[in-house]
Design a protein around this motif. Sequence first.
Motif, mmCIF file in Angstrom:
data_model
loop_
_atom_site.group_PDB
_atom_site.id
_atom_site.type_symbol
_atom_site.label_atom_id
_atom_site.label_comp_id
_atom_site.label_asym_id
_atom_site.label_seq_id
_atom_site.Cartn_x
_atom_site.Cartn_y
_atom_site.Cartn_z
ATOM 1 N N GLN A 105 -2.623 2.109 -4.653
ATOM 2 C CA GLN A 105 -1.215 1.709 -4.062
ATOM 3 C C GLN A 105 -1.409 0.510 -3.315
ATOM 4 O OE1 GLN A 105 -0.060 5.805 -2.089
ATOM 5 N NE2 GLN A 105 0.960 4.250 -0.776
ATOM 6 N N GLY A 106 -0.195 0.144 -2.656
ATOM 7 C CA GLY A 106 -0.340 -1.140 -1.917
ATOM 8 C C GLY A 106 -1.526 -1.449 -0.940
ATOM 9 N N ARG A 107 -1.457 -0.218 0.096
ATOM 10 C CA ARG A 107 -2.301 -0.279 1.096
ATOM 11 C C ARG A 107 -3.759 -0.358 0.825
ATOM 12 N NH1 ARG A 107 0.653 4.765 3.633
ATOM 13 N NH2 ARG A 107 2.243 4.002 2.378
ATOM 14 N N GLY A 108 -3.932 0.146 -0.458
ATOM 15 C CA GLY A 108 -5.241 0.174 -0.955
ATOM 16 C C GLY A 108 -5.965 -1.571 -0.869
ATOM 17 N N ALA A 109 -4.944 -2.094 -1.544
ATOM 18 C CA ALA A 109 -5.224 -3.423 -1.842
ATOM 19 C C ALA A 109 -5.155 -4.431 -0.537
ATOM 20 C CB ALA A 109 -4.028 -4.223 -2.825
ATOM 21 N N GLU A 110 -4.375 -3.923 0.644
ATOM 22 C CA GLU A 110 -4.319 -4.485 1.949
ATOM 23 C C GLU A 110 -5.546 -4.307 2.648
ATOM 24 O OE1 GLU A 110 -0.762 -2.459 3.391
ATOM 25 O OE2 GLU A 110 0.440 -4.059 2.625
ATOM 26 N N ASN A 111 -6.324 -3.015 2.480
ATOM 27 C CA ASN A 111 -7.527 -2.777 2.822
ATOM 28 C C ASN A 111 -8.533 -3.676 2.378
ATOM 29 O OD1 ASN A 111 -9.443 -1.420 4.321
ATOM 30 N ND2 ASN A 111 -9.656 -0.050 2.450
ATOM 31 N N ILE A 112 -8.630 -3.990 1.081
ATOM 32 C CA ILE A 112 -9.680 -4.617 0.550
ATOM 33 C C ILE A 112 -9.523 -6.036 0.972
ATOM 34 C CG2 ILE A 112 -10.657 -5.240 -1.736
ATOM 35 C CD1 ILE A 112 -10.879 -2.440 -1.459
ATOM 36 N N LEU A 113 -8.150 -6.596 0.948
ATOM 37 C CA LEU A 113 -8.073 -7.942 1.243
ATOM 38 C C LEU A 113 -8.506 -8.214 2.721
ATOM 39 C CD1 LEU A 113 -6.857 -10.739 0.226
ATOM 40 C CD2 LEU A 113 -4.711 -10.149 1.143
ATOM 41 N N SER A 114 -8.035 -7.458 3.555
ATOM 42 C CA SER A 114 -8.119 -7.668 5.152
ATOM 43 C C SER A 114 -9.729 -7.601 5.218
ATOM 44 C CB SER A 114 -7.585 -6.469 6.004
ATOM 45 O OG SER A 114 -6.290 -6.313 5.617
ATOM 46 N N GLN A 115 -10.424 -6.629 4.369
ATOM 47 C CA GLN A 115 -11.945 -6.580 4.675
ATOM 48 C C GLN A 115 -12.570 -7.729 4.206
ATOM 49 O OE1 GLN A 115 -13.788 -3.554 6.121
ATOM 50 N NE2 GLN A 115 -11.875 -2.253 6.420
ATOM 51 N N ILE A 116 -12.352 -8.270 3.204
ATOM 52 C CA ILE A 116 -13.000 -9.359 2.606
ATOM 53 C C ILE A 116 -12.819 -10.852 3.403
ATOM 54 C CG2 ILE A 116 -13.847 -8.402 0.306
ATOM 55 C CD1 ILE A 116 -11.394 -10.275 -0.777
ATOM 56 N N LEU A 117 -11.710 -10.748 3.985
ATOM 57 C CA LEU A 117 -11.447 -11.995 4.589
ATOM 58 C C LEU A 117 -11.298 -12.125 6.310
ATOM 59 C CD1 LEU A 117 -8.640 -13.511 1.994
ATOM 60 C CD2 LEU A 117 -11.127 -14.208 2.249
ATOM 61 N N SER A 261 2.425 -3.393 -3.953
ATOM 62 C CA SER A 261 2.610 -2.074 -4.301
ATOM 63 C C SER A 261 3.516 -1.652 -5.399
ATOM 64 C CB SER A 261 3.253 -1.472 -2.786
ATOM 65 O OG SER A 261 3.919 -0.079 -3.370
ATOM 66 N N SER A 262 2.909 -1.035 -6.393
ATOM 67 C CA SER A 262 3.622 -1.181 -8.000
ATOM 68 C C SER A 262 4.647 -0.141 -7.708
ATOM 69 C CB SER A 262 2.534 -0.804 -8.882
ATOM 70 O OG SER A 262 1.652 -1.867 -9.208
ATOM 71 N N LYS A 263 4.700 0.644 -6.782
ATOM 72 C CA LYS A 263 5.646 1.777 -6.448
ATOM 73 C C LYS A 263 7.070 1.204 -6.037
ATOM 74 C CE LYS A 263 4.231 5.148 -3.875
ATOM 75 N NZ LYS A 263 3.621 5.925 -2.868
ATOM 76 N N LYS A 264 7.178 -0.174 -6.098
ATOM 77 C CA LYS A 264 8.653 -0.911 -5.742
ATOM 78 C C LYS A 264 8.860 -1.434 -6.919
ATOM 79 C CE LYS A 264 7.148 0.296 -1.832
ATOM 80 N NZ LYS A 264 6.333 -0.628 -0.720
ATOM 81 N N ASP A 265 8.812 -2.988 -7.129
ATOM 82 C CA ASP A 265 9.411 -3.639 -8.237
ATOM 83 C C ASP A 265 8.814 -3.048 -9.769
ATOM 84 O OD1 ASP A 265 10.582 -5.640 -6.929
ATOM 85 O OD2 ASP A 265 9.077 -7.018 -7.081
ATOM 86 N N ASN A 266 7.687 -2.685 -9.539
ATOM 87 C CA ASN A 266 6.952 -2.356 -10.858
ATOM 88 C C ASN A 266 7.284 -1.010 -11.692
ATOM 89 O OD1 ASN A 266 3.905 -3.906 -9.752
ATOM 90 N ND2 ASN A 266 5.571 -4.916 -10.612
ATOM 91 N N LEU A 267 8.133 -0.106 -11.113
ATOM 92 C CA LEU A 267 9.045 0.894 -11.729
ATOM 93 C C LEU A 267 8.236 1.917 -12.115
ATOM 94 C CD1 LEU A 267 11.202 -1.206 -14.108
ATOM 95 C CD2 LEU A 267 11.943 -0.068 -11.959
ATOM 96 N N VAL A 268 7.090 2.019 -11.188
ATOM 97 C CA VAL A 268 6.098 3.220 -11.421
ATOM 98 C C VAL A 268 6.156 4.324 -10.180
ATOM 99 C CG1 VAL A 268 4.566 2.585 -13.359
ATOM 100 C CG2 VAL A 268 3.962 1.888 -10.867
ATOM 101 N N ASN A 269 5.709 5.558 -10.176
ATOM 102 C CA ASN A 269 5.720 6.230 -9.119
ATOM 103 C C ASN A 269 4.459 6.209 -8.335
ATOM 104 O OD1 ASN A 269 7.198 8.238 -11.653
ATOM 105 N ND2 ASN A 269 8.240 7.562 -9.679
ATOM 106 N N ILE A 270 3.404 5.385 -8.875
ATOM 107 C CA ILE A 270 2.047 5.329 -7.886
ATOM 108 C C ILE A 270 1.420 4.111 -8.647
ATOM 109 C CG2 ILE A 270 0.594 6.949 -9.210
ATOM 110 C CD1 ILE A 270 0.554 6.636 -5.520
ATOM 111 N N GLY A 271 0.537 3.520 -7.790
ATOM 112 C CA GLY A 271 -0.265 2.384 -8.248
ATOM 113 C C GLY A 271 0.177 1.168 -7.417
#
Length: 489
Positions: A105-117, A261-271
């Motif tokens: 989900q979104g925070r997974g992406a935030e974690n990776i982005l924060s760690q690499i930069l 976070s695909s749980k918003k605009d992207n119309l799915v329940n997780i991702g």
Amino acid sequence: MGTLRGSHRRWAEPYRIKMVEPIRIPTRDQREAAILDAGYNTFLLRSEDVYIDLLTDSGTSAMSDRQWAALMVGDEAYAGSRSFYHLVDAVHEVYGYPELVPTHQGRGAENILSQILIKPGDVIPGNMYFTTTRWHQEKAGGSFADVIIDEAHDPASLHPFKGNVDLDKLRRIIAEVGAERIPYISLETNVNMAGGQPVSMANLTATYELCHEHGILVMLDATRALENAWFIQQREPGYARRSVAEILLEICSHSDGATVSSKKDNLVNIGGFLALRDPELARRARGLLVAYEGLHTYGGMSGRDMEALACGIREMIDGDDHVRARIGQVEYLGNLLIDAGVPIVLPIGGHGVYLNARAILPHLPQDDLPAQSLAAAIYLDSGVRAMERGVVSAGRDPATGENRHPRLELVRLTIPRRVYTQSHMEVTAESVASVCADADEIGGLAFTDEPEDLRFFLARFRPLPVPAKSTAEVSQRPLAEPHLIASGG
Ligand SMILES: *Cc1c(COP(=O)(O)O)cnc(C)c1O
């Protein structure tokens, strides 16, 4: 597909309903027991005890028949899933980014982005904070600096783009700390904590140019970029005849990457996903992905999740009707509340209506947690579940240990996509107006259990006595008669 853009004709939901999920109204006794059991925190209520659930629009959307069908053709291969490549194509076509790093989900992406930069001591400017985004920035050793325009902190300001970056604030931070300590700016579209308020294309362009002069990357939080694109079409000169799909692509063109976070605009329940332009950055992100989320061709998602997500991404921009109805429903609720004299954040935002708890409960100091108290009172009145977005969500300053005191002390009524009807909005407005009419009977709350991290999710509270009434305070409340909302505005 026929549209009525630009006209003042009524719109209706661009779908019909072929499956329903029954809900029930808990009795007053059940609601009292439930909120006590939840420690007055609406996050801790059981969904079965809720009538209309406006806690969040995150992961609560209704999927379409096509998305449910897509689940059946998901490819569950551990490596190289066909569904992953469908998702890569959808993100590339709709958002324009060539590199896709899927996450749970979104925070997974935030974690990776924060760690690499981010390196310890770095500063990450942003147009207002988001809870999980800032947490990951701080965890990586960085600190967040707010560069949103002042109007964003003023619930009464009618600025059409309250999500805009204040370029002078950004220049000042660059001058103070030096561009080399600023790896990127975290630029949120349709800023959640400001009430779902958009950034203009002109501001996105100017921010991108300023950052690139200084070698600073622009990373979007594009979680709500579709809703932002709608507001640009509606409000920004030159965009009225452009499709939301075209505007969305243009938004992303002013960035080096995005977390979603695909749980918003992207119309799915997780991702969710991290999308990037630079293959080298993507390579580093994938290196961490395999440790935190999963192999680079599934991240934290199953094959069927990726298939339904690819479908949802295309569906959200398949004509403008979806986003028109989505934001139209939020406006419908907001206008009912305005007509009832309830103070809300203006302009009405993209994903929810934000009640101004400071104005509704002027007799409660911010340390008595007015927004948290108001959310509990609304649940008690009708079983409608809302969310606090005020001092509890803002947490404590890690340096001083003191409560942060945000200017905005809000209760959010968030509308899930394609889930409720206009009648549910009417019931909600009636309940909120009735609670506001008796607001002087609402007392504050105090923490009984305060988690250290992201405390709003799991904190528990106890009620404080209702402060003695003062006529001066009561008369300040600009409330109309609740019956006004029966007219529907
Ligand atoms: C929901 C949200 C996130 C976090 O995403 P999750 O999928 O809940 O982890 C980040 N940014 C914004 C703007 C959001 O609305």
